[in-house]
Design an enzyme around this catalytic site. Structure first.
Site, PDB file in Angstrom:
ATOM      1  N   GLY A 220      -8.057 -55.394  26.403  1.00 32.74           N
ATOM      2  CA  GLY A 220      -6.741 -54.785  26.600  1.00 32.74           C
ATOM      3  C   GLY A 220      -5.633 -55.773  26.285  1.00 32.74           C
ATOM      4  O   GLY A 220      -5.826 -56.982  26.296  1.00 32.74           O
TER       5      GLY A 220
ATOM      6  N   LYS B   6     -10.095 -55.734  20.348  1.00 32.15           N
ATOM      7  CA  LYS B   6      -8.809 -55.146  20.721  1.00 32.15           C
ATOM      8  C   LYS B   6      -8.230 -54.549  19.452  1.00 32.15           C
ATOM      9  O   LYS B   6      -7.910 -55.283  18.514  1.00 32.15           O
ATOM     10  CB  LYS B   6      -7.855 -56.220  21.261  1.00 32.15           C
ATOM     11  CG  LYS B   6      -8.370 -56.917  22.519  1.00 32.15           C
ATOM     12  CD  LYS B   6      -7.388 -57.963  23.020  1.00 32.15           C
ATOM     13  CE  LYS B   6      -7.952 -58.687  24.228  1.00 32.15           C
ATOM     14  NZ  LYS B   6      -7.095 -59.778  24.692  1.00 32.15           N
TER      15      LYS B   6
ATOM     16  N   LYS C 231     -12.576 -60.230  35.424  1.00 33.07           N
ATOM     17  CA  LYS C 231     -12.421 -61.355  34.508  1.00 33.07           C
ATOM     18  C   LYS C 231     -11.356 -62.275  35.062  1.00 33.07           C
ATOM     19  O   LYS C 231     -10.228 -61.838  35.316  1.00 33.07           O
ATOM     20  CB  LYS C 231     -12.022 -60.844  33.125  1.00 33.07           C
ATOM     21  CG  LYS C 231     -11.912 -61.935  32.092  1.00 33.07           C
ATOM     22  CD  LYS C 231     -11.841 -61.348  30.704  1.00 33.07           C
ATOM     23  CE  LYS C 231     -10.399 -61.153  30.263  1.00 33.07           C
ATOM     24  NZ  LYS C 231     -10.324 -60.653  28.877  1.00 33.07           N
TER      25      LYS C 231
ATOM     26  N   LYS D 259      -8.930 -65.484  34.608  1.00 32.33           N
ATOM     27  CA  LYS D 259      -8.313 -66.380  33.629  1.00 32.33           C
ATOM     28  C   LYS D 259      -8.519 -67.814  34.109  1.00 32.33           C
ATOM     29  O   LYS D 259      -8.252 -68.123  35.287  1.00 32.33           O
ATOM     30  CB  LYS D 259      -6.818 -66.070  33.506  1.00 32.33           C
ATOM     31  CG  LYS D 259      -6.530 -64.687  32.924  1.00 32.33           C
ATOM     32  CD  LYS D 259      -6.864 -64.619  31.442  1.00 32.33           C
ATOM     33  CE  LYS D 259      -6.370 -63.311  30.823  1.00 32.33           C
ATOM     34  NZ  LYS D 259      -6.688 -63.234  29.374  1.00 32.33           N
TER      35      LYS D 259
ATOM     36  N   SER E 275      -8.501 -57.913  35.072  1.00 28.89           N
ATOM     37  CA  SER E 275      -8.245 -59.329  34.768  1.00 28.89           C
ATOM     38  C   SER E 275      -7.394 -59.891  35.891  1.00 28.89           C
ATOM     39  O   SER E 275      -6.406 -59.272  36.281  1.00 28.89           O
ATOM     40  CB  SER E 275      -7.461 -59.480  33.468  1.00 28.89           C
ATOM     41  OG  SER E 275      -8.247 -59.113  32.374  1.00 28.89           O
TER      42      SER E 275
ATOM     43  N   ASP F 133     -12.177 -63.995  21.043  1.00 27.64           N
ATOM     44  CA  ASP F 133     -11.069 -63.039  21.104  1.00 27.64           C
ATOM     45  C   ASP F 133     -10.019 -63.475  20.066  1.00 27.64           C
ATOM     46  O   ASP F 133     -10.026 -62.988  18.935  1.00 27.64           O
ATOM     47  CB  ASP F 133     -10.516 -63.036  22.544  1.00 27.64           C
ATOM     48  CG  ASP F 133      -9.302 -62.156  22.756  1.00 27.64           C
ATOM     49  OD1 ASP F 133      -8.709 -61.690  21.767  1.00 27.64           O
ATOM     50  OD2 ASP F 133      -8.903 -61.931  23.915  1.00 27.64           O
TER      51      ASP F 133
ATOM     52  N   GLU G 292     -15.071 -66.122  27.611  1.00 29.01           N
ATOM     53  CA  GLU G 292     -14.262 -65.638  26.487  1.00 29.01           C
ATOM     54  C   GLU G 292     -13.339 -66.728  25.965  1.00 29.01           C
ATOM     55  O   GLU G 292     -12.647 -67.392  26.737  1.00 29.01           O
ATOM     56  CB  GLU G 292     -13.454 -64.434  26.988  1.00 29.01           C
ATOM     57  CG  GLU G 292     -12.684 -63.711  25.907  1.00 29.01           C
ATOM     58  CD  GLU G 292     -12.078 -62.417  26.440  1.00 29.01           C
ATOM     59  OE1 GLU G 292     -12.770 -61.661  27.171  1.00 29.01           O
ATOM     60  OE2 GLU G 292     -10.903 -62.164  26.152  1.00 29.01           O
TER      61      GLU G 292
ATOM     62  N   ASP H 143     -12.027 -66.048  31.093  1.00 29.67           N
ATOM     63  CA  ASP H 143     -11.311 -66.083  29.813  1.00 29.67           C
ATOM     64  C   ASP H 143     -10.389 -67.293  29.814  1.00 29.67           C
ATOM     65  O   ASP H 143      -9.493 -67.403  30.642  1.00 29.67           O
ATOM     66  CB  ASP H 143     -10.489 -64.793  29.648  1.00 29.67           C
ATOM     67  CG  ASP H 143      -9.792 -64.700  28.300  1.00 29.67           C
ATOM     68  OD1 ASP H 143      -9.933 -65.641  27.480  1.00 29.67           O
ATOM     69  OD2 ASP H 143      -9.113 -63.686  28.053  1.00 29.67           O
TER      70      ASP H 143
HETATM   71 MG    MG Z   1      -9.015 -62.781  25.945  1.00 32.13          MG
END
Ligand code: MG
Length: 369
Positions: free
Chosen positions: A293, A265, A161, A163, A136, A241, A216, A188
């Site tokens: 995670g 998660k 991924k 952000k 991430s 999520d 996400e 995400d």
């Molecule tokens: Mg997330």
């Protein structure tokens, strides 16, 4: 298995790479560990609540308090349970606090499986020997994000991924896509978009053209009706999520058509068993799963990797090698091998825990008997 004592150990770790998301920056990693002592052995678990209540409502100090005042006393009350199911049932009357409960479940599983010589992965029914790793990278301007992506790609990650948040999205993802055309790219938003905002809506439509593996949690956790509309608007799979904190949240999202897949998660979902149940249900419905995670130490990550070795995890996951998080880590290192992480295979949680390091880092420890 008779529980004889529980130790609560509080650590404060510094993340090697602070993670900036639309919900704020994670630089410190407070961690509550629980050691459950039974007549057959000791198990360790990690409560993954973060420093602030900005991901879900849970946060480290609150989780520590509920462990100390409500959960651990229930485990140790009159007529202590002798089975895993009996122990977990004692935690049910406490509402919420998924991450605190997940830490205790992890320790109970470790204590149960070690004497049996069985690994968590085997217990969960996971048969893959390794899983694809993911990295991430923080929210930022295109150049800064591309620098971060270059660094993780150089380290061997093939799944990244990014952000994102309104204003830090289309140009960023376009730049990453242009510079790294072959990586498995996802984004995400941590719930930062609002479909009622025309600018946000335009950005989400533009993101849809960038060939992401998945998007996400674009909308706020509770916006399931809007998420249904978004799923119809986009070709990119929408993964939830923060919206899914329980099996019933998942079923409600499924009934509405508010998701194409789910980020699983164990900490957010109250533990590994509940997480596996949602994985199984998603796989049966033909929905995608991504193993997520929580910036865990090697302890929590070992258990998430074991769960992530189940066959239904078909989307890029978030889990990386130890050196992405903590140096040194609290366990034998999780290392990257050709873009993959080996599934821990020792009895219990699967890795050797560095008890001396934990003891040297402990800032608070309490023993309950
Ligand atoms: Mg997330």
């Amino acid at each position: 298995m008779r529980i004889t004592a529980v130790e609560l150990v509080r650590l404060e770790l510094e993340l090697r790479f602070p993670l900036l998301t639309s919900a704020g920056e994670h630089r410190h990693r407070p961690l509550s560990l629980v050691r459950i002592v039974t007549d057959e052995g000791v198990g360790i678990g990690e409560c993954s609540a973060l420093e602030e209540p900005t991901y879900t409502a849970e946060y480290a100090d609150g989780a520590e308090a509920v462990l100390r005042e409500h959960l651990i006393p229930r485990l140790l009350a009159e007529g202590r349970p002798s089975t895993l199911e009996g122990a977990l049932a004692r935690l049910d009357p406490v509402r919420g606090h998924a991450m605190a409960k997940a830490g205790l479940e992890m320790a109970l599983l470790d204590a149960l499986l070690k004497p049996r010589g069985e690994s968590l992965a085997a217990f969960l029914g996971a048969d893959r020997l390794s899983i694809p790793a993911g990295a991430s990278v923080s929210l930022g301007h295109p150049e800064a994000v591309c620098v971060q992506v270059a660094s993780v790609v150089a380290a061997g990650y093939r799944r990244v991924k990014v952000k994102i948040a309104p204003g830090f999205d289309v140009a960023v993802l376009r730049a990453v896509r242009g510079e790294f055309p072959s990586i498995a790219l996802s984004a995400d938003a941590n719930g930062s978009y609002n479909l009622a905002d025309p600018g946000h809506r335009d950005a989400l439509v533009a993101i849809d053209d960038l060939g992401l593996m998945c998007l996400e949690q674009p909308l706020a956790a509770g916006d399931l009706v809007a998420s249904t509309e978004l799923c119809r608007m986009l070709d990119t799979p929408v993964i939830l999520d923060e919206s899914v904190e329980s099996r019933s949240d998942f079923e409600n999202a499924v009934a509405l058509g508010a998701l194409d897949g789910v980020s699983i998660k164990p900490a957010r979902l109250g533990g590994l068993l509940s997480a596996r149940a949602i994985h199984d249900r998603a796989a049966a419905l033909g929905l995608s799963c991504s193993i997520g995670g929580m910036l865990e130490s090697g302890i929590g990550r070992a258990t998430a990797i074991a769960l992530g070795a189940l066959r239904g995890f078909d989307l890029p996951g978030d889990l990386g090698a130890s050196d992405r998080y903590f140096v040194p880590d609290l366990t034998t290192q999780h290392v990257l091998v050709e873009g993959e992480l080996l599934v821990p295979s020792l009895p219990g949680i699967g890795v050797t825990v560095d008890d001396e390091l934990i003891d040297s880092l402990a800032i608070r420890r309490e023993l309950f008997t």
